[in-house]
Each structure stands twice: as structure tokens, then as C-alpha cells.
Design an enzyme around this catalytic site. Structure first.
Site, PDB file in Angstrom:
ATOM      1  N   THR A  14     -60.178  45.936 -13.630  1.00  0.00           N
ATOM      2  CA  THR A  14     -60.733  44.831 -13.710  1.00  0.00           C
ATOM      3  C   THR A  14     -60.765  44.375 -12.288  1.00  0.00           C
ATOM      4  O   THR A  14     -61.210  43.251 -12.083  1.00  0.00           O
ATOM      5  CB  THR A  14     -60.298  43.814 -14.870  1.00  0.00           C
ATOM      6  N   LYS A  15     -59.729  44.869 -11.498  1.00  0.00           N
ATOM      7  CA  LYS A  15     -59.786  44.075 -10.064  1.00  0.00           C
ATOM      8  C   LYS A  15     -60.783  44.622  -9.078  1.00  0.00           C
ATOM      9  O   LYS A  15     -61.674  45.188  -9.350  1.00  0.00           O
ATOM     10  CB  LYS A  15     -58.457  44.712  -9.562  1.00  0.00           C
ATOM     11  N   THR A  16     -60.931  43.518  -8.019  1.00  0.00           N
ATOM     12  CA  THR A  16     -62.011  43.635  -6.907  1.00  0.00           C
ATOM     13  C   THR A  16     -62.251  44.925  -6.384  1.00  0.00           C
ATOM     14  O   THR A  16     -63.317  45.164  -5.838  1.00  0.00           O
ATOM     15  CB  THR A  16     -61.751  42.682  -6.015  1.00  0.00           C
TER      16      THR A  16
END
Ligand SMILES: *Cc1c(COP(=O)(O)O)cnc(C)c1O
Length: 390
Positions: A185-187
Site C-alpha cells: 500500500t505504500k507510495t
């Protein structure tokens, strides 16, 4: 409710032909674990962040653990940790046998500040962990000036902050060492993965040894054509190395990181405008807008409801959004609310009033590169109907 009824998920990774090709190349190469792609990923991140060393690992949790280990955090030591954060930040302190000294947060930024840290510093404080909440760089200058004077290490949990900057410096480059997350879910994602960034050679060297069983530097080379079968175990290390499959994906993601950040910023702008056009400005608090010295990653869009202005409780608003096919999340359930921290250290739910209050009214809205303006409008339209303004 069934998963497939969610039409606007809380998160969707942005993966393109570039990532697909990079991963397939590794599959075809015959070398799929730690190798040349990992080394290349480390070099690109070090250059991009402006630090001397980057050490790739298989999660940000592993990165934070290895940083604490390299700082020789041990039983009897205390590490300052924001209560308003993810499980990883506290547990790595526990891994070292040290005491996780929880502290409250600043109400505006939801990150720690020197004001929230200082009352909890003792003679046993060896490190301060700063989380750049949501991708806004915390007030590092004051924290660093304070900690330098006292010989306390500063660790940046930059899991939300790739890329983010303040006064022209990248998140991760301020303290003794920083940690990035490449969780799904991280950038910037590699599925699972993490990276230590640091200017300190002692931290980088120790982390390189400890990430792969405590055996000598570049132990992974022993299966490559340039490697040797011989190795020596210097210490009881960990199995924290990154695979080349992950690194290849990370390299592709990293070339797109700035473009993806701009797309998230566009969504943040849209949310801000839509909150006004749907007459919600007195019902919610928007995240503070970055000034010209700050570039936020916009990993999160943390909205806060104003309970005095609306009739629906937060959890009911989340349910209404979900029923309308919109996924959201809550960041964070403070560490001091969790049974482990209450049972083990005697923390109580009433201990950190700001974190507790903000947790009770926070909703993280969907924000990612492929979220369209129409999606954003649907989120705010649904929110406007769900809050039941007084
Ligand atoms: C996601 C996250 C982590 C952990 O990252 P992993 O790569 O999953 O270990 C740590 N800190 C914060 C603030 C996070 O959001």
C-alpha cells in the site's frame, strides 16, 4: 460485505508495463534473490535521497530493527516512539529488549514534535523515532538540535514519505538513519520490501552484515560467479535480505515516483476543493496544506470529522462509505490502546489525549495515482450524505 462490491478501494498499487518487464527480466536471468538489481536499487535510492548509503531489506520493520541493532540499543535503554503509528515502530524496540517510551503527537500534523517528545526524555533515552505521518516531514530541525546536544540518535520512519522533502532535504536524510517501506500500500512498492538510508558508515556496514545471517559483507555473492564458498559468521544475524525480483520492481517504481506523487497531490487538491463545494468545511478538518518549503508525498489523505458539527459517529460514516462501495482506513489505532502495551508496560487508554482524540475522528480517504476526479467526487458526495450535518 463481499470484497468485490467495493468499487473505489482504499488503495490500488500503480503497476505498469515497466514493472512487468523488469520482473520478467529477472525471472529470465536465472538469478532471482539478492543480486545486481538489489545493488542497483540501493544506489538509485541513495543518490535520489542524497545519502551515502542505502541498504535494501525485506520490510521497513526489518530496516527499523537493523537500525536499532546497529545503534546497539539494548535492555535498559529507552527509545521514544510516537503512540500514533503502526505496530512495527514499537515492536522493533521490544526486539532489542529496550523500553518503548510512547509519546503523544502534534494535533495539526499528527507527527511528534519536540514539545511532545521532550517531557519523556530520560537519562536512558538512546534514540528518538520520528514518523513522518502521512508523508509530511516532521519538524526535524528542532528535534535534531535537541538530540544532538544530548547525544541521542534520531531515526526517521519514512514509510509514508517516499518522496517527501522539507527545506530541500529528502525525508530519510535528516537523522542518523531512515527507513522506507515498499509494502503493497505504500507510495513505492515491491510487494514487500524496505530500505535503510544513512550517512553513517558504521550503521550501513553493520546492517549489511546483520541483514543476512551475520555473515561477512556481500554474503549473497557466494553463489555468483564472482563469489567464494567460504564465509564466516560474525554474529547471530537475521534473514532480512531483499530479492532481485522485488528490487527490479522497485527500480521501475522509483523512476515513476515523482510522477505518481504529483497524481496523488492532484487528488488531494480535488478533495480540498470538493469539501468546500459540498459545504463540508465546517464538518471536517482537512490535512494542513504544505507550505512552499514542504513537498508532501500524500501517502494518506487523513480527514478528521468534527463531532460537534455532525450527527453520525465516525464508525457509522465508515460503514456508509463502505455500503456505497468506497474503501477507507483509519490511521492509526494508537499503540497505547493495544492490549500488549497496556499489559506489558501499563499504558492506559487515557495516557495520550491528543492521539486518542484524533484517532476517534480520523478517516483516511482513498488516494493513489489511478484515482480519478470522478472517483474523488463520489467519495466526497457520499461523505456529505453520510455525516448528517447538525
Ligand atoms: C507500513 C509502515 C511500517 C512498516 O512497513 P513494512 O514494510 O510493512 O514493514 C512502519 N511504519 C509505518 C509508519 C508504516 O506505515
Amino acid at each position: 460485505m463481499a470484497h468485490d462490491e467495493i468499487q473505489i478501494p482504499f488503495h490500488r498499487p500503480s503497476l505498469t508495463e515497466l514493472e512487468r518487464r523488469a520482473v520478467l527480466e529477472v525471472l529470465d536471468s536465472g538469478w532471482i534473490t539478492t543480486g545486481e538489481r538489489t545493488v542497483e536499487f540501493e544506489e538509485r535510492i541513495a543518490t535520489g535521497i542524497g545519502v551515502r548509503h542505502a541498504v535494501a531489506v525485506n520490510s521497513a520493520t526489518a530496516a527499523l530493527h537493523l537500525i536499532l541493532e546497529a545503534l546497539r540499543i539494548k535492555p535498559g535503554d529507552e527509545v521514544i516512539v510516537p503512540t500514533y503509528t503502526f505496530a512495527a515502530c514499537g515492536e522493533v524496540v521490544v526486539y532489542c529488549g529496550a523500553y518503548p517510551r510512547l509519546v503523544d503527537i502534534d494535533r495539526g500534523t499528527l507527527s511528534v514534535s519536540l514539545d511532545t517528545i521532550e517531557p519523556h526524555v530520560t537519562r536512558a533515552t538512546k534514540a528518538i523515532m520520528v514518523v513522518h505521518f502521512g508523508g509530511r516531514v516532521a519538524e526535524m530541525e528542532r528535534i535534531l538540535a535537541f538530540s544532538r546536544e544530548r547525544g541521542i540518535a534520531v531515526i526517521e520512519d519514512a514509510a509514508h514519505a517516499l518522496p517527501a522533502s522539507r527545506d530541500g532535504r529528502q525525508a530519510g536524510s535528516f537523522g542518523d538513519a531512515g527507513a522506507f517501506s515498499f509494502y503493497a500500500t505504500k507510495t513505492v512498492t515491491t510487494g514487500e520490501g524496505g530500505m535503510i538510508v544513512t550517512d553513517r558508515e558504521d550503521i550501513a556496514d553493520r546492517a549489511r552484515v546483520m541483514r543476512l545471517h551475520g555473515i561477512s559483507r556481500d554474503a549473497w555473492r557466494r553463489y555468483s560467479s564472482s563469489g567464494s564458498w567460504y564465509y564466516e559468521i560474525e554474529d547471530a544475524g537475521f534473514k532480512y535480505n531483499m530479492t532481485d525480483l522485488a528490487a527490479a520492481m522497485g527500480l521501475a517504481q522509483w523512476t515513476r515516483a515523482d510522477a505518481m506523487r504529483v497524481l496523488r497531490e492532484r487528488t488531494a487538491l480535488a478533495y480540498r476543493e470538493l469539501v468546500h463545494s459540498y459545504g463540508l468545511e465546517d464538518a471536517v478538518d482537512l490535512p494542513p496544506w504544505p507550505d512552499r518549503h514542504q513537498t508532501d508525498s500524500w501517502h494518506l489523505f487523513p480527514l478528521r470529522l468534527r463531532p460537534e458539527a455532525i450527527q453520525a459517529p465516525r464508525d457509522e460514516v465508515i460503514e456508509s462509505l463502505r455500503a456505497a462501495g468506497i474503501g477507507t482506513s483509519v490511521h492509526f489505532i494508537p499503540l497505547h490502546h493495544h492490549p500488549f502495551y497496556q499489559r506489558t508496560y501499563g499504558y492506559r487508554t487515557t495516557d495520550f489525549p491528543v492521539a486518542t482524540e484524533e484517532y476517534g475522528r480520523e478517516i483516511s480517504l482513498p488516494i493513489y495515482p489511478d484515482l480519478s476526479y470522478d472517483d474523488a467526487e463520489r467519495v466526497i458526495r457520499t461523505l456529505a450524505a453520510a455525516v448528517h450535518k447538525r
